[in-house]
Write a protein that holds these residues in place. Structure first.
Motif, PDB file in Angstrom:
ATOM      1  N   LEU A 193      68.742  84.520  97.028  1.00  0.00           N
ATOM      2  CA  LEU A 193      67.780  83.422  97.008  1.00  0.00           C
ATOM      3  C   LEU A 193      66.887  83.437  98.241  1.00  0.00           C
ATOM      4  O   LEU A 193      65.698  83.149  98.167  1.00  0.00           O
ATOM      5  N   GLY A 223      63.289  86.472  99.984  1.00  0.00           N
ATOM      6  CA  GLY A 223      61.844  86.469 100.191  1.00  0.00           C
ATOM      7  C   GLY A 223      61.391  85.696 101.419  1.00  0.00           C
ATOM      8  O   GLY A 223      60.207  85.639 101.699  1.00  0.00           O
ATOM      9  N   THR A 224      62.310  85.062 102.116  1.00  0.00           N
ATOM     10  CA  THR A 224      61.930  84.278 103.291  1.00  0.00           C
ATOM     11  C   THR A 224      62.156  85.120 104.535  1.00  0.00           C
ATOM     12  O   THR A 224      62.917  86.065 104.520  1.00  0.00           O
ATOM     13  N   ASN A 225      61.493  84.723 105.629  1.00  0.00           N
ATOM     14  CA  ASN A 225      61.707  85.540 106.811  1.00  0.00           C
ATOM     15  C   ASN A 225      62.648  84.912 107.831  1.00  0.00           C
ATOM     16  O   ASN A 225      62.887  85.467 108.882  1.00  0.00           O
ATOM     17  N   ARG A 226      63.177  83.720 107.511  1.00  0.00           N
ATOM     18  CA  ARG A 226      64.210  83.185 108.409  1.00  0.00           C
ATOM     19  C   ARG A 226      65.436  82.837 107.577  1.00  0.00           C
ATOM     20  O   ARG A 226      65.805  81.688 107.402  1.00  0.00           O
ATOM     21  N   LEU A 272      69.160  79.326 106.690  1.00  0.00           N
ATOM     22  CA  LEU A 272      69.162  78.865 105.305  1.00  0.00           C
ATOM     23  C   LEU A 272      70.410  79.324 104.569  1.00  0.00           C
ATOM     24  O   LEU A 272      71.020  78.574 103.827  1.00  0.00           O
ATOM     25  N   LEU A 282      72.947  77.072 102.363  1.00  0.00           N
ATOM     26  CA  LEU A 282      73.077  77.256 100.914  1.00  0.00           C
ATOM     27  C   LEU A 282      74.514  77.574 100.522  1.00  0.00           C
ATOM     28  O   LEU A 282      75.001  77.143  99.480  1.00  0.00           O
ATOM     29  N   ALA A 338      67.353  85.713  90.740  1.00  0.00           N
ATOM     30  CA  ALA A 338      66.727  85.426  92.032  1.00  0.00           C
ATOM     31  C   ALA A 338      66.130  86.682  92.648  1.00  0.00           C
ATOM     32  O   ALA A 338      65.015  86.660  93.176  1.00  0.00           O
ATOM     33  N   LEU A 343      62.861  87.527  90.917  1.00  0.00           N
ATOM     34  CA  LEU A 343      61.743  86.690  91.358  1.00  0.00           C
ATOM     35  C   LEU A 343      61.254  87.137  92.725  1.00  0.00           C
ATOM     36  O   LEU A 343      60.064  87.105  93.015  1.00  0.00           O
ATOM     37  N   ASN A 344      62.202  87.547  93.572  1.00  0.00           N
ATOM     38  CA  ASN A 344      61.837  87.892  94.940  1.00  0.00           C
ATOM     39  C   ASN A 344      61.111  89.215  95.061  1.00  0.00           C
ATOM     40  O   ASN A 344      60.413  89.438  96.047  1.00  0.00           O
TER      41      ASN A 344
END
Lengths: 56, 224, 251
Positions: free
Chosen positions: B154, B157-160, B164, B168, B218, B221-222
């Motif tokens: 999940l 795709g984020t860079n931090r 998170l 999660l 997930a 999507l990423n």
């Protein structure tokens, strides 16, 4: 049978918190909207080169 | 075809893990630093340590499984191999996801299970409870890998990702922690741990069926 | 025939200008309904209902605590339904609505926790008890925060919304498990707990304000949800043509 405690503080704090949360949920989107619209108007002014909208 | 592709991926993952030997020892080192720090923090009293041992070992195992999650899919995303999983067509992506999660469990979960008796000794866990502890880890650590893999996918795709990731994972592992430590505590107190272990197994079955689906979705999507 | 019209209406909702207009029209009504229901509910809760013979006036916190708890959970269900629709039909406005539901639900969860704590202090003598409901509410708050954090962490807002929608559905499976396991855990560790919230027999005269407040927060949830979705939509569509007409209208 239960000693007569002063509940007012707890009750009113709860109701106060409720009022605060509701007020914030009402105000936050409106403030954000104003901010977005101001930004958009500024962008448009920069693009067209003239500050010609009604409220400036 | 699919099986060949899966074994190839598994072999590659394990070879990489062995090559970076130091890194794959991280979960164990982490586990033991928690197990050593706790008595230093709360005092060496055997009764106190024995009563918190199930929880401590499990929390340590849980935190240890978080360590490698950040890198579970990211290197493959960066060098483009992850995309190959979808366009390559040699094996369904879901099967490859399951393989990757399995190798994650082999690298992070199995060492923890193998060294659990040592940790249990250090915390004075009653020896009657040891088989239950091992069994709970055997059933529970795959769930940690599955759930962790989902969180990792999940946040891909984020860079931090790392902060998170833990937020999660935390709600998803609450039931695992409760049933696993419940089982060990029950065994330590001389009760039957069957009900707890049964529920833990049910969690494992649920996680095995649902988590790979969500993880695959997930990931897809990423990389879109 | 009716089904067809419903379908057309449903698809129109997917169009940003129509959705924006609908939000603008609907939101004031929802907020007005909220104010009206709250006025009735608070009047009854604070003046009409007599004090409880055991808990004195402290039980009046119930009229905030219980509706907030219900809404925190109902909000999640609504968000999960929206997430499923968003993922299956790939409708962008629904994705935005799903993400707008999270902060509102989180606010209710926090409110529920805070009032639970304020109730626990006079009743249990502590601000926090590892009561099954409070504990699962706390975990629910973290689920909400995780969804918000995940959405916010993506640079591509649309991708972030879709990934967070998956997390919403994962949470839907997870929440009953958490609830069940935490309940199991508290019965193991505390023997029998004093059950303060709900369940204990309620006098019929105590019920109406509760219902009014529950309706009020439902309307408020809708209003806040639409307000937030509308903002998000305008924010994301800054460069689109339809936005110009909107600013034109409201400038």
């Amino acid at each position: 049978m239960i000693p007569d405690l002063d509940y007012a503080f707890y009750v009113w704090t709860s109701y106060g918190l409720f009022a605060l949360v509701m007020a914030w949920q009402f105000l936050q989107p409106r403030l954000r909207r104003r901010q977005i619209l101001a930004e958009l108007r500024e962008e448009r002014a920069l693009r067209t080169g003239g500050y010609d909208d009604a409220n400036s | 075809m699919t099986v060949a592709r899966m074994t190839a991926l598994l072999r590659r993952d394990l070879r990489l893990a062995l090559r970076h030997g130091g890194e794959s020892l991280m979960p164990l080192i982490f586990l033991f630093s928690v197990i050593i720090l706790v008595p230093l923090g709360v005092g060496p009293g055997p009764n106190l340590l024995a009563s918190i041992a199930p929880g401590m070992i499990w929390v340590a195992a849980l935190l240890a499984s978080l360590l490698a999650l950040e890198q579970l899919f990211r290197p493959d995303l960066e060098d483009g191999t992850l995309e190959q999983w979808w366009v390559g067509g040699t094996a369904p992506p879901g099967a490859l996801v399951v393989t990757r999660l399995f190798s994650h469990w082999l690298v992070t979960g199995v060492p923890v299970i193998l060294f659990a008796p040592l940790a249990a000794q250090m915390l004075y866990l009653p020896s009657d409870a040891l088989p239950t502890l091992m069994l709970s880890l055997l059933i529970g650590t795959p769930v940690l890998s599955l759930v962790g893999g989902l969180a990792s996918a999940l946040t891909l795709g984020t860079n931090r990702g790392s902060v998170l990731l833990s937020i999660l994972v935390f709600p998803m592992v609450v039931p695992v922690l409760i049933f696993a430590t419940g089982a060990v505590t029950a065994a330590a107190e001389g009760f039957s741990a069957r009900a707890h272990l049964g529920l833990l197994t049910a969690l494992l079955i649920l996680a095995v069926t649902l988590a790979p689906l969500a993880t695959t979705a997930a990931l897809r999507l990423n990389i879109e | 025939m009716i089904f067809h019209r419903l379908k057309v209406g449903f698809h129109r909702l997917g169009s940003p200008p129509t959705f924006h207009k609908l939000c603008r029209i609907l939101s004031p009504w929802l907020w007005a309904g909220f104010v009206a229901c709250t006025a009735i509910g608070l009047y009854q809760a604070l003046y009409v209902v007599p004090p409880d013979y055991q808990q004195g006036d402290s039980f009046r916190i119930l009229y905030i605590h219980v509706p907030a708890a219900w809404q925190a959970m109902a909000g999640y269900v609504i968000m999960a339904i929206l997430a499923a629709i968003a993922l299956v039909w790939r409708i962008r406005t629904v994705e935005i609505m799903t993400m707008a539901a999270a902060p509102v639900g989180a606010a209710f969860t926090a409110l529920c926790l805070a009032t639970g704590s304020l109730w626990g202090k006079p009743m249990w003598g502590t601000w926090w008890a590892w009561d099954a409901r409070l504990t699962s509410m706390l975990v629910l708050l973290f689920i909400y925060l995780g969804i918000m954090g995940l959405y916010a962490a993506f640079e591509d807002r649309r991708k972030g919304a879709r990934v967070a929608c998956i997390l919403v559905l994962v949470g839907l499976v997870n929440i009953p498990l958490i609830h069940f396991s935490v309940e199991w855990w508290t019965t193991l560790h505390q023997g029998s707990t004093i059950n303060l919230f709900g369940e204990s027999k309620m006098h019929p005269s105590m019920l109406p304000p509760l219902i009014w407040m529950a309706i009020a927060v439902k309307l408020m949830f809708g209003g806040a949800l639409l307000d937030r979705s509308r903002n998000d939509l305008v924010d994301q569509d800054r460069r689109k043509r339809w936005i110009r007409d909107v600013i034109g209208e409201e400038a």
